[in-house]
Design an enzyme around this catalytic site. Sequence first.
Site, PDB file in Angstrom:
ATOM      1  N   TYR A 148       0.871  -1.180   0.000  1.00 51.97           N
ATOM      2  CA  TYR A 148       0.000   0.000   0.000  1.00 51.97           C
ATOM      3  C   TYR A 148       0.905   1.226   0.000  1.00 51.97           C
ATOM      4  CZ  TYR A 148      -3.436   3.461   1.562  1.00 51.97           C
ATOM      5  OH  TYR A 148      -4.238   4.571   1.658  1.00 51.97           O
ATOM      6  N   ASP A 243       9.462   2.631  -0.460  1.00 52.57           N
ATOM      7  CA  ASP A 243       8.417   3.332   0.295  1.00 52.57           C
ATOM      8  C   ASP A 243       8.609   2.986   1.772  1.00 52.57           C
ATOM      9  OD1 ASP A 243       4.744   3.455   0.284  1.00 52.57           O
ATOM     10  OD2 ASP A 243       6.285   4.309   1.602  1.00 52.57           O
ATOM     11  N   LYS A 271       4.764   9.140   8.893  1.00 52.90           N
ATOM     12  CA  LYS A 271       4.573   8.641  10.258  1.00 52.90           C
ATOM     13  C   LYS A 271       5.637   9.144  11.237  1.00 52.90           C
ATOM     14  CE  LYS A 271       2.231   4.715   8.151  1.00 52.90           C
ATOM     15  NZ  LYS A 271       0.803   4.694   8.498  1.00 52.90           N
TER      16      LYS A 271
HETATM   17  P1  KE4 Z   1      -0.716   8.331   4.493  1.00 47.82           P
HETATM   18  O1  KE4 Z   1      -1.205   9.062   3.280  1.00 47.82           O
HETATM   19  O2  KE4 Z   1      -1.790   7.486   5.160  1.00 47.82           O
HETATM   20  O3  KE4 Z   1       0.015   9.268   5.485  1.00 47.82           O
HETATM   21  O4  KE4 Z   1       0.447   7.303   4.043  1.00 47.82           O
HETATM   22  C1  KE4 Z   1       0.159   6.406   3.013  1.00 47.82           C
HETATM   23  C2  KE4 Z   1       1.096   5.214   3.116  1.00 47.82           C
HETATM   24  C3  KE4 Z   1       2.139   5.126   2.214  1.00 47.82           C
HETATM   25  N1  KE4 Z   1       3.003   4.089   2.255  1.00 47.82           N
HETATM   26  C4  KE4 Z   1       2.885   3.117   3.189  1.00 47.82           C
HETATM   27  C5  KE4 Z   1       3.867   1.988   3.197  1.00 47.82           C
HETATM   28  C6  KE4 Z   1       1.831   3.167   4.145  1.00 47.82           C
HETATM   29  O5  KE4 Z   1       1.716   2.181   5.068  1.00 47.82           O
HETATM   30  C7  KE4 Z   1       0.930   4.239   4.114  1.00 47.82           C
HETATM   31  C8  KE4 Z   1      -0.219   4.351   5.092  1.00 47.82           C
HETATM   32  N2  KE4 Z   1      -0.323   3.325   6.081  1.00 47.82           N
HETATM   33  C9  KE4 Z   1      -1.680   3.038   6.501  1.00 47.82           C
HETATM   34  C10 KE4 Z   1      -1.648   1.902   7.536  1.00 47.82           C
HETATM   35  N3  KE4 Z   1      -0.964   0.740   7.081  1.00 47.82           N
HETATM   36  C11 KE4 Z   1      -2.376   4.242   7.033  1.00 47.82           C
HETATM   37  C12 KE4 Z   1      -3.574   3.967   7.902  1.00 47.82           C
HETATM   38  C13 KE4 Z   1      -4.825   4.479   7.260  1.00 47.82           C
HETATM   39  O6  KE4 Z   1      -4.977   4.370   6.012  1.00 47.82           O
HETATM   40  O7  KE4 Z   1      -5.658   4.996   8.018  1.00 47.82           O
END
Ligand code: KE4
Length: 427
Positions: A148, A243, A271
Site C-alpha cells: 500500500y 516506500d 509517520k
Molecule cells: P498516508 O497518506 O496514510 O500518510 O500514508 C500512506 C502510506 C504510504 N506508504 C505506506 C507503506 C503506508 O503504510 C501508508 C499508510 N499506512 C496506513 C496503515 N498501514 C495508514 C492507515 C490508514 O490508512 O488509516
Amino acid sequence: MGVTMKLDKSDQLFEKARKRIPGGVNSPVRAFGAVGGHPFFVERAEGPWLYDVDGNRYLDYVCSWGPGILGHAHPQVVEAVQRACAGGLTFGAPTAGEVELAELIGACVPDVEMVRLVSSGTEAVMSAVRVARGFTGREKIIKFAGNYHGHSDGLLVKAGSGLMTQSVPDSAGVPEGYAASTLTGVYNDEASVRALFEENCGQVAAVVVEPVAANMGVVPPKPGFLEFLRCITKEQGALLLFDEVVTGFRLGLGGASAYTGVHADLYTFGKIVGGGMPLAAYGGRRDIMSCVAPLGAVYQAGTLSGNPVAVAAGIATLKILMDDPGIYERIDGRAQTLAAAFQKAGLTVNRAGSLISAFFVQDGKVENYEDACRCDRKAFAAYFNRMLERGIYVAPSPFEAMFVSDAHSDELIEETCEAVAAYFSGI
Ligand code: KE4
C-alpha cells in the site's frame, strides 16, 4: 461479535459521525468493518495508553499506524510543538526548522541527498513516482500486490491496508489509463518482476516497493529479493523507490537501507518522521531530486509543506531517537517476546524489528498477498474483540502490523503475552 465494554458515548458519537462523515471515520480502516462492532472514540492518549470517551483504557499496539514509536504525548515532543505553536502555525515561507529536519533525515539516511517535505505519505509516494517518471522519461511503474502506497490514483491497484481489509484491492474512480501504467508483481517473486520488465522493455520508470511489507500484514523480503530488485532496476534503467512510510526510522535510524544493506534511488518517509503530525517526505539522489520544481521540470507543491509545527514534532522525535539509539534494541526485543507468545499459540508470525503480524492461517508461511489472503478473518475478529475486552488494542484488521513503542514496558509486554496465551488456551 462486538465487545461488552461500556461504549455509550462512543456509540452516540459514532451515530452522529456517520451522518456527516462517510462510514463515520476519516480513514476506512478505523471503522472496525473487519471486526464488527463500532470504533471507540479516543479522548486522549499518554505513553502506551489510549483513553476513550467512556473512560475505558487500552494498551495501544496500533500507535496511530506507526508514528507512535516513543509512545503518546512524549513530553519533549509536546513541548516542542507547544513552543512552535506559540510562534505561529504556518507561514508559507521557508523556516530554519525545515533545513534542520532535511539535514537530520540526510544524516540518518545518507542516500537521501535532497528531500522535499510534504503532508502525507500518499503525497510523498505520489510525488516520488512523478519524479521517477520525469527523470527517466518513462511512464510505467511496477508495484506489488498487497503493498500500500497511499491513495493516489495510480497506486490504488491491488493495494493492501484498508483495501485488503475491505477485500477490494482496487478502487472505483481510478481511470483505466492510470491503472494501465501500474504493473503489479508478486512480492518475493523474482520471476514475476522479470516477466514484467520483459513485457514492458524500456517502459518502466521505477519499481515501487515496501522494503519490508506492512500492509498485508508484515511480510519481510525473502533473502535476495531486494538485492534482485536493485540489480534488475539498474540493468533496465529503472529507478528503485523504497516506500519507507512505515519502515523509515522504525527499523532503525537508517530505515530499511541500513536494515537490509540494499540502497534505493528514491525514498519516501512518513509517520515517525513527522512525530505524529501531518508531515511526510520524499527524497534521494541529488541528480534525481534536481528535477523537482523550481530547480527542474517536475512540479510538486503544498500550502502546508514543511509546516513549522509539524517540523518541530519531527525534529524533536528524530533527536530523541538519535540521542538514544538503544530504543531500537529495546523495542525489537519486546517485539521478539511478543512474537514468541504468538508462535507458542500456534500462529504464523512474521516480524521485522518492532513490526509484528500474527496470521490466522493454517500452517505454512505468509510470503506474499495470496498467502495473506488465506487468513481466517472470523478467527481474527474473535481474537481482536476478546483482546479489546481485556483492554488490549491491536489493529482492527488482519492486514496491518502490530507496533511496539518505547512506552511498552517489559511488564506490559508480559501482560500482553499472558493475555495471548489465555485466549489461545481457551481461558
Ligand atoms: P498516508 O497518506 O496514510 O500518510 O500514508 C500512506 C502510506 C504510504 N506508504 C505506506 C507503506 C503506508 O503504510 C501508508 C499508510 N499506512 C496506513 C496503515 N498501514 C495508514 C492507515 C490508514 O490508512 O488509516
